[in-house]
Every structure is written in structure tokens, then in C-alpha cells.
Motif scaffolding. Sequence first.
Motif, PDB file in Angstrom:
ATOM      1  N   GLY A  18      21.047   8.928 -88.302  1.00 57.52           N
ATOM      2  CA  GLY A  18      20.225   7.767 -88.647  1.00 57.52           C
ATOM      3  C   GLY A  18      21.096   6.538 -88.834  1.00 57.52           C
ATOM      4  O   GLY A  18      22.260   6.508 -88.403  1.00 57.52           O
ATOM      5  N   LEU A  20      22.683   5.296 -91.269  1.00 54.95           N
ATOM      6  CA  LEU A  20      23.952   5.439 -91.989  1.00 54.95           C
ATOM      7  C   LEU A  20      25.131   5.420 -91.012  1.00 54.95           C
ATOM      8  O   LEU A  20      26.145   4.750 -91.260  1.00 54.95           O
ATOM      9  N   TRP A 258      24.075  -3.920 -79.618  1.00 54.68           N
ATOM     10  CA  TRP A 258      22.650  -4.251 -79.505  1.00 54.68           C
ATOM     11  C   TRP A 258      22.495  -5.698 -79.039  1.00 54.68           C
ATOM     12  O   TRP A 258      22.287  -6.604 -79.844  1.00 54.68           O
ATOM     13  N   VAL A 303      10.643   3.762 -82.453  1.00 55.09           N
ATOM     14  CA  VAL A 303      11.903   4.503 -82.332  1.00 55.09           C
ATOM     15  C   VAL A 303      12.242   4.921 -83.748  1.00 55.09           C
ATOM     16  O   VAL A 303      12.592   4.080 -84.585  1.00 55.09           O
ATOM     17  N   GLN A 309       8.586   9.134 -94.813  1.00 54.93           N
ATOM     18  CA  GLN A 309       9.112   7.801 -95.162  1.00 54.93           C
ATOM     19  C   GLN A 309       8.634   6.729 -94.189  1.00 54.93           C
ATOM     20  O   GLN A 309       8.331   5.601 -94.583  1.00 54.93           O
ATOM     21  N   LYS A 310       8.587   7.079 -92.902  1.00 51.82           N
ATOM     22  CA  LYS A 310       8.421   6.047 -91.882  1.00 51.82           C
ATOM     23  C   LYS A 310       6.969   5.603 -91.691  1.00 51.82           C
ATOM     24  O   LYS A 310       6.703   4.699 -90.891  1.00 51.82           O
ATOM     25  N   GLN A 332       9.242   7.202 -79.398  1.00 53.86           N
ATOM     26  CA  GLN A 332      10.441   8.002 -79.268  1.00 53.86           C
ATOM     27  C   GLN A 332      10.851   8.413 -80.671  1.00 53.86           C
ATOM     28  O   GLN A 332      11.333   7.599 -81.472  1.00 53.86           O
ATOM     29  N   GLY A 333      10.618   9.679 -80.999  1.00 54.76           N
ATOM     30  CA  GLY A 333      10.911  10.097 -82.365  1.00 54.76           C
ATOM     31  C   GLY A 333      10.974  11.596 -82.464  1.00 54.76           C
ATOM     32  O   GLY A 333      10.348  12.304 -81.679  1.00 54.76           O
ATOM     33  N   GLU A 362      20.082   8.137 -77.640  1.00 50.79           N
ATOM     34  CA  GLU A 362      20.577   6.802 -77.989  1.00 50.79           C
ATOM     35  C   GLU A 362      20.264   5.787 -76.879  1.00 50.79           C
ATOM     36  O   GLU A 362      19.756   4.704 -77.144  1.00 50.79           O
ATOM     37  N   ALA A 365      16.658   4.808 -76.672  1.00 52.02           N
ATOM     38  CA  ALA A 365      16.235   3.936 -77.786  1.00 52.02           C
ATOM     39  C   ALA A 365      16.395   2.464 -77.375  1.00 52.02           C
ATOM     40  O   ALA A 365      15.522   1.631 -77.647  1.00 52.02           O
ATOM     41  N   GLU A 382      11.608   1.567 -97.303  1.00 54.32           N
ATOM     42  CA  GLU A 382      12.668   1.362 -96.296  1.00 54.32           C
ATOM     43  C   GLU A 382      13.854   0.654 -96.940  1.00 54.32           C
ATOM     44  O   GLU A 382      13.799  -0.545 -97.211  1.00 54.32           O
ATOM     45  N   LEU A 386      17.087  -0.552 -89.596  1.00 58.74           N
ATOM     46  CA  LEU A 386      17.894  -1.222 -88.575  1.00 58.74           C
ATOM     47  C   LEU A 386      17.084  -1.471 -87.314  1.00 58.74           C
ATOM     48  O   LEU A 386      17.316  -2.454 -86.610  1.00 58.74           O
ATOM     49  N   TYR A 390      17.237  -4.580 -84.603  1.00 59.44           N
ATOM     50  CA  TYR A 390      17.526  -4.472 -83.174  1.00 59.44           C
ATOM     51  C   TYR A 390      16.374  -5.096 -82.376  1.00 59.44           C
ATOM     52  O   TYR A 390      16.590  -5.840 -81.412  1.00 59.44           O
TER      53      TYR A 390
HETATM   54  P1  ADP Z   1      16.924   5.632 -90.841  1.00 56.97           P
HETATM   55  O1  ADP Z   1      18.388   5.578 -91.072  1.00 56.97           O
HETATM   56  O2  ADP Z   1      16.119   5.731 -92.081  1.00 56.97           O
HETATM   57  O3  ADP Z   1      16.535   6.649 -89.835  1.00 56.97           O
HETATM   58  P2  ADP Z   1      17.296   2.995 -89.616  1.00 56.97           P
HETATM   59  O4  ADP Z   1      16.296   2.072 -89.024  1.00 56.97           O
HETATM   60  O5  ADP Z   1      18.261   2.431 -90.575  1.00 56.97           O
HETATM   61  O6  ADP Z   1      16.478   4.211 -90.228  1.00 56.97           O
HETATM   62  O7  ADP Z   1      18.214   3.620 -88.479  1.00 56.97           O
HETATM   63  C1  ADP Z   1      17.731   4.476 -87.508  1.00 56.97           C
HETATM   64  C2  ADP Z   1      18.765   4.580 -86.406  1.00 56.97           C
HETATM   65  O8  ADP Z   1      18.538   5.775 -85.696  1.00 56.97           O
HETATM   66  C3  ADP Z   1      18.677   3.458 -85.407  1.00 56.97           C
HETATM   67  O9  ADP Z   1      19.957   3.239 -84.836  1.00 56.97           O
HETATM   68  C4  ADP Z   1      17.702   4.021 -84.361  1.00 56.97           C
HETATM   69  O10 ADP Z   1      17.860   3.428 -83.113  1.00 56.97           O
HETATM   70  C5  ADP Z   1      18.129   5.468 -84.358  1.00 56.97           C
HETATM   71  N1  ADP Z   1      17.076   6.427 -83.983  1.00 56.97           N
HETATM   72  C6  ADP Z   1      16.067   6.911 -84.732  1.00 56.97           C
HETATM   73  N2  ADP Z   1      15.343   7.814 -84.056  1.00 56.97           N
HETATM   74  C7  ADP Z   1      15.914   7.913 -82.846  1.00 56.97           C
HETATM   75  C8  ADP Z   1      15.656   8.700 -81.671  1.00 56.97           C
HETATM   76  N3  ADP Z   1      14.652   9.565 -81.620  1.00 56.97           N
HETATM   77  N4  ADP Z   1      16.495   8.544 -80.609  1.00 56.97           N
HETATM   78  C9  ADP Z   1      17.522   7.664 -80.660  1.00 56.97           C
HETATM   79  N5  ADP Z   1      17.809   6.909 -81.715  1.00 56.97           N
HETATM   80  C10 ADP Z   1      17.029   7.031 -82.803  1.00 56.97           C
END
Ligand code: ADP
Length: 487
Positions: A18, A20, A258, A303, A309-310, A332-333, A362, A365, A382, A386, A390
Motif C-alpha cells: 500500500g 506506506l 506519477w 484503484v 476502510q475504503k 482495479q482492486g 502497478e 494502476a 483515510e 495517495l 496521483y
Molecule cells: P493505502 O495505503 O491505504 O492502501 P494509499 O492511497 O495511501 O492507500 O496507497 C495505495 C497505493 O497502493 C497506491 O500507490 C495505489 O496506486 C496502490 N494500489 C492499491 N491497490 C492497487 C492495485 N490493486 N494494483 C496496483 N496498485 C494498487
Amino acid sequence: MMKVLHVAAEIFPLVKTGGLADVVGALPQALIAQDTDVRLLLPGLPAILDSLADLRGLCDIGPVFGAARVQLLQARMPGSQVPVYVVDAPYLFRRGGNPYQDSSGREWPDNTQRFALLGWVAAHLAAGELDPLWQPDILHAHDWHAAMACAYVANHPPTPARTVYTVHNLAYQGLFPREDFHFIGLLARFTATSALEFHGQLSFMKAGLKFADRVTTVSGSYAREIATAEFGCGLDGLIRSRGAAVRGILNGVDYDIWNPETDPGLAANYGADSLERKRLCKQALQQAFGLEARPDALLFGVVSRLTAQKGLDLVLGGITHLLELGCQLVVQGNGDPALEAAFTYAASIHPGQIAVRTAYDEALAHRVIAGSDALFVPSRFEPCGLTQLYALRYGCLPVVRCVGGLADTVVDASEANLQADRATGFSFRDASTTALSIAVDHAVALYAQPERWQQVQRRAMAQEFSWNVAAQAYLALYRELLPPRPA
Ligand code: ADP
Ligand code: GLC
């Protein structure tokens, strides 16, 4: 030069579950750019060991917490060249799955020892016992995975290093059976309620909240929210008791990664002055996901990790309305099997209008964010978020719930904000499908006025969530903790 050790369990591009990982991948470089001597401490996960080319042994630590052989290795991050220490404990870290769970999603049963070890090594490094040539002034631990470093520093005086703990998500706390304390080399007083005990369990989160010299979280709003019962996950009393030691510092974006003008994975690159080329990204996305090629349909993207949470159940509830308005949806999740199944089912009964990918990918996304007109981030809470940042840069207008970092980064396209040319997206307050649907109506109405929509796109794309600004705020915080420099 100030020396800072960042300790974390994941880092982009090596290991990521995620946001982090994105933060840990970018913040050290931003601090280095401001004349700070930064190093990282990471666990020796296979993806980390395999990607660091110039790995070399620094010292043998011997058996710790049931790991027969623990070694400290040294290397540099590929690309950025940031110096890295790696805790190599094959028995604890060299395995598949992700850093926290096996490949079927079960927490590793020995996470107590695994992440206690990460913190233990950090504290001993900070005490100057593992690397005779480098000792940090500041130990900066990220999330519960690294939080025990703060307890071990307190357990192991005298250590001159001061500690900073960043909460990226208060909901993930690292709770373990209290009896596990016997495995992790802490004095008995650390199991008291005034220390790590939390409702009969051992809380790694508390190690950071309680023992760090400063606690930060990743937006100003979330810093205020976690001091309340609604968002405090039972820790709000402790957080309030830390008073001004708790701060909010908003995350930044790595615009080298990005940036729609240079992103190598897009069907077409574009910027604020060539928005017409974004249509090519939309066309490619519709095609890749099997959606009808309707250039004028408002295409919403998601994404996200699929977790409670989301707030994506709100999107599920809003699907009928979305389709009635002629919109399309790309999701995409991955994560919660029930949410994956619900979106997959929605796609199966509305082929051509809704499409779902339940993979973590990645590159995809980037394409979803570039190709969508708007991005749903309707989170129940939240810390920063991020993806909306983006999306802003990609001219994909975020539709967010007004909470935490989302509230701090997206300006609703109200009439007043439009007039003042401040609007960057859409936000709504209630965690309800009705509130989300009203925001959708609003987006559809604005989309029908291309000039106004583009004005908001351009304002969104001009936003700058710079890591330099965040790094300056962290540096100011670190300086508070260090003895004043002689005049
Ligand atoms: P969290 O850390 O709570 O998941 P954030 O928005 O801070 O939320 O960060 C999510 C990160 O993970 C972003 O870089 C996002 O693009 C990526 N991400 C989340 N789900 C996917 C996915 N299914 N495929 C690719 N990237 C993902
Ligand atoms: C967490 C939060 C997210 C934040 C990220 C990076 O995963 O859920 O809001 O953006 O950490 O700080």
C-alpha cells in the motif's frame, strides 16, 4: 550532518502492499536532498534480498528471538542509492506471501518475533552496537511493524538517539497474545497497561504511541481525528495524552513516477496543455477492460485495496444510479473476498459498462488513473490517501469522502470554488450511497460542460504535493529533538 535511520517493513519498488511503501521509497531521498544523512533498515524479505545488488555482511548478531542466525547486511537501494541495512534472519523472513501474511491471506503466526526483531535491531543500531561507523541521531519508525524500535530504545538506555514514530494507519495495530512477551526480550514492566498491554493483548502500535519522542501521522485532519473516539480505535485517550507531541505532516508524491507527461506505460502522454491526448488513454482503457468504446461516457475508476476502510460498498450501492446516468466504471482492486465477488458480479451483469480486475498490478494502476475521468475514493477513514493525489496530477478528478487526508487535498467543485478557480474534484460528507450519488450527479452535470470540467482538470493538475515540503516539516521536527547546536 544530521543522521536519520528510517525503519519500515516495505519500500517501493521492492515490496509494496500500500501507500506506506510509496512513502518509504520517497521520503528518505527528499531528506537526503536537504542535506540529511539518511539510511534505511528493512527486513530481509526475499524481494528485498533479491533486488539489492551489492549486499555485503556487516555483522553477525547471532540467535535472537528464535531466529537461529541473524546477520546485519548492508547495501544500497537500486536507483536512488540510499544506503540500506537489512536484517537477514532466514528462518523469520525468507518466505513467500507478503510481509505480513502467507499467500492465502493468513497472518504469519510468528509476526511477534518477526517485527519485534526488526525493532530490536533498529534499537541496537541506534545504540551504536552494530555499526561502529554510523549511529543515527534520529530513529524514525513507520507503522506498527517498526514501532517496537521505540520500546527497545526505552528498554535499553542509554541510547542517545531520539525516536519519531509515524502512524500510517491506526487501524492496523499489531496485536499479539500477551504471553508472546516471553519471546521478545523486554523487561516485564513493558507488559503493563501503562506500556504495551491493550485489552489483554500486546500492542506494537502502543510501543510507538507511548515511547516515541514524537508521533506523527500523514495528514493534519487525521492527526486531529485520531484524538477522537470515532477514529481513535480505542487509543484516542493515549493519543490525547501525548498532546503537542502528536503532529500531522501531509505525504507528498513522487512526480518522477506519477507524471502523465513522461509515464512510460500510457497509451499517450499528456499534460494540462494537451488534455485531448488523455482521450487516447481513456480509449485504450475501455478497450483493455472490454468496455464499450464510448468517448463521452463519464468513466469512473477505482484503484484500491478492497477493505472496509475504503468505503467501496458505497460505490456498489451507487452502481444502478451510475448506470442510469450512462456512466462507466473500472475497478482495479484486491483484498476482501466479499468485495471482490460483489464487484465481479456487478461486472458480469453489466458487461461493457463495468469491468473489474482483482489483481495487484502497478503498471495497470497508472493506466486506470490516466484513462478514467474521475476516481472514487469514498473512504470511511483515510490517514492521507495517495491515489487521489496521483489522480489530481493525471487530470482524473477525485470523488472523495471529506475525511482525513482526502479532506486536506481535494477541493469540492462547489459553485463558489468553481468561481474562484479553486475546485479540484468532488467531495461529500456522509458515508452513504445517497451522498455519493449526489456527488456523482454533480460530476455528471459538470462533465456536460466541457470547458468548466477542463478548468477543474487544469487546476487539479497544477496541484503540487511536494516531498520537499514534507521533508522540511520532518527536519524541523527532528531538530526539536536534538540538542541545540553550539553557537
Ligand atoms: P493505502 O495505503 O491505504 O492502501 P494509499 O492511497 O495511501 O492507500 O496507497 C495505495 C497505493 O497502493 C497506491 O500507490 C495505489 O496506486 C496502490 N494500489 C492499491 N491497490 C492497487 C492495485 N490493486 N494494483 C496496483 N496498485 C494498487
Ligand atoms: C496508509 C493509509 C493511507 C496513507 C498511506 C501512506 O496505508 O491507509 O491513507 O496514504 O498509509 O502514508
